[in-house]
Design an enzyme around this catalytic site. Structure first.
Site, PDB file in Angstrom:
ATOM      1  N   LYS A  53       0.354  -1.503  -0.099  1.00  0.00           N
ATOM      2  CA  LYS A  53      -0.430  -0.003   0.065  1.00  0.00           C
ATOM      3  C   LYS A  53       1.339   1.480  -0.186  1.00  0.00           C
ATOM      4  O   LYS A  53       0.756   1.576  -0.748  1.00  0.00           O
ATOM      5  CB  LYS A  53      -0.547   0.012   1.368  1.00  0.00           C
ATOM      6  CG  LYS A  53      -2.058  -0.985   0.854  1.00  0.00           C
ATOM      7  CD  LYS A  53      -2.858  -1.281   2.751  1.00  0.00           C
ATOM      8  CE  LYS A  53      -3.633  -2.544   2.394  1.00  0.00           C
ATOM      9  NZ  LYS A  53      -4.158  -2.807   3.373  1.00  0.00           N
ATOM     10  N   GLN A  97      -4.296  -1.658   9.931  1.00  0.00           N
ATOM     11  CA  GLN A  97      -3.787  -2.492   9.044  1.00  0.00           C
ATOM     12  C   GLN A  97      -4.988  -3.580  10.214  1.00  0.00           C
ATOM     13  O   GLN A  97      -4.447  -3.624  11.364  1.00  0.00           O
ATOM     14  CB  GLN A  97      -2.596  -3.012   9.155  1.00  0.00           C
ATOM     15  CG  GLN A  97      -3.032  -4.976   7.941  1.00  0.00           C
ATOM     16  CD  GLN A  97      -3.062  -4.923   6.490  1.00  0.00           C
ATOM     17  OE1 GLN A  97      -3.404  -3.390   5.806  1.00  0.00           O
ATOM     18  NE2 GLN A  97      -4.012  -5.939   5.895  1.00  0.00           N
ATOM     19  N   ASP A 120     -10.441   3.280   4.465  1.00  0.00           N
ATOM     20  CA  ASP A 120     -11.366   1.567   4.519  1.00  0.00           C
ATOM     21  C   ASP A 120     -12.517   1.600   4.466  1.00  0.00           C
ATOM     22  O   ASP A 120     -13.170  -0.072   4.030  1.00  0.00           O
ATOM     23  CB  ASP A 120     -10.835   0.987   5.638  1.00  0.00           C
ATOM     24  CG  ASP A 120      -9.107   0.427   5.776  1.00  0.00           C
ATOM     25  OD1 ASP A 120      -9.331  -0.216   4.144  1.00  0.00           O
ATOM     26  OD2 ASP A 120      -8.535  -0.045   6.862  1.00  0.00           O
TER      27      ASP A 120
END
Ligand code: GUN
Length: 297
Positions: A53, A97, A120
């Site tokens: 990412k 994460q 997200d």
């Protein structure tokens, strides 16, 4: 034999679009989309994802930061960091994460993220917006990526029966929400199967589109699939493989070889859904930058 849906090729097309949008933001508005990825601890798979990412966001010309916190980091430390990032105007997207270490309450961390920076789409505000069909929030990267895979493969879900296997907050439930929406590229009839579903085959055999996201290696077998179905495999499972250098291989939730003989289109693992997740994260970051700066998206 099924045709392969190449997620790498489609993701690359989306990255090219994202890079163009980032260049326009720079040229017209002197803005640089900013993404911060936070890793708590040392989980090897999470390290790989976070590095991918960070690398991709740099390639696209974003302001990109990776912040690694110790595996023993406290809630207080994490919440202080989130607060700092929420206030930083260079940062438009914040991603922590998952999964974090056990002392971290993930729900509380998600709730602490400014929902306008929640690229997200884990925050309840964005999940709610998605469910009621509002387009000014975000869509979660994996289900959003699957919608794009279908679109680029000319599969129109309208009026089709989509059968989802798995009901996670990260894939199954949002996938249901996106596919059932009264909207272009959606309008499907949706069934959600899960670990407690009785006689699952009865449902999957009706699926014009089957999305396997149950986290069980090669779970979907050929006898569960209708001829000509479109099969999307969200699984990434490590299984032992003595012939491989690493001692393992990656397989999806679909028994790829046998299901390929029946499906019309199928995603491989790796190289199907995976690359799309990152592509949509980058798109969400550009959208976040626009929203936070009052630019039309
Ligand atoms: N872990 C596995 N997938 C994801 C994702 O899409 N976002 C975050 N934050 N963590 C993950």
């Amino acid at each position: 034999m099924a045709q392969i849906i190449d997620g790498k090729v489609i993701a690359q097309k989306i990255h090219e679009e994202t890079a163009k949008e980032a260049a326009i933001l720079k040229e017209k508005h002197n803005l640089q989309p900013g993404l911060v990825v936070v890793l708590i601890g040392e989980d090897p798979a999470s390290q790989v994802y976070v590095n991918m990412k960070e690398k991709k966001s740099k390639e696209l010309g974003f302001h990109s930061e990776k912040i690694v916190l110790d595996k023993n980091a406290t809630m207080d430390e994490v919440l202080k960091l989130i607060d700092k990032l929420n206030k930083d105007p260079k940062v438009h997207g914040i991603l922590v994460q998952s999964p974090p270490p056990p002392q971290i309450d993930e729900d509380k961390v998600i709730e602490a993220i400014d929902h306008r920076k929640d690229v997200d789409c884990f925050h309840a505000v964005n999940v709610g917006k998605m469910l009621i069909g509002k387009t000014d929030g975000f869509y979660p990267c994996t289900p959003y990526g699957i919608m794009k895979l279908l679109e680029y493969s000319n599969v129109n879900p309208s009026g089709k029966h989509a059968v989802i296997i798995g009901r996670s907050n990260i894939v199954g439930k949002p996938m249901m929400s996106l596919l059932v929406q009264k909207a272009k590229g959606a309008d499907a009839t949706v069934t959600v199967c899960h670990s407690r579903t009785k006689n699952m085959k009865e449902y999957t055999l009706q699926g014009d589109i089957i999305i396997a996201a149950i986290g069980k290696p090669e779970f979907l077998k050929a006898d569960m699939v209708k001829k000509g179905a479109v099969v999307i495999d969200v699984g990434i499972n490590r299984v032992e493989d003595k012939s491989a250098k690493t001692g393992y291989k990656l397989v999806g939730d679909v028994a790829f070889e046998e299901v390929s003989a029946k499906a019309s289109l199928i995603t491989p693992v790796p190289g199907g859904v995976g690359p799309m997740t990152i592509a949509m994260l980058m798109q969400n970051t550009v959208k976040a930058c626009k929203i936070q700066n009052g630019i039309k998206f």
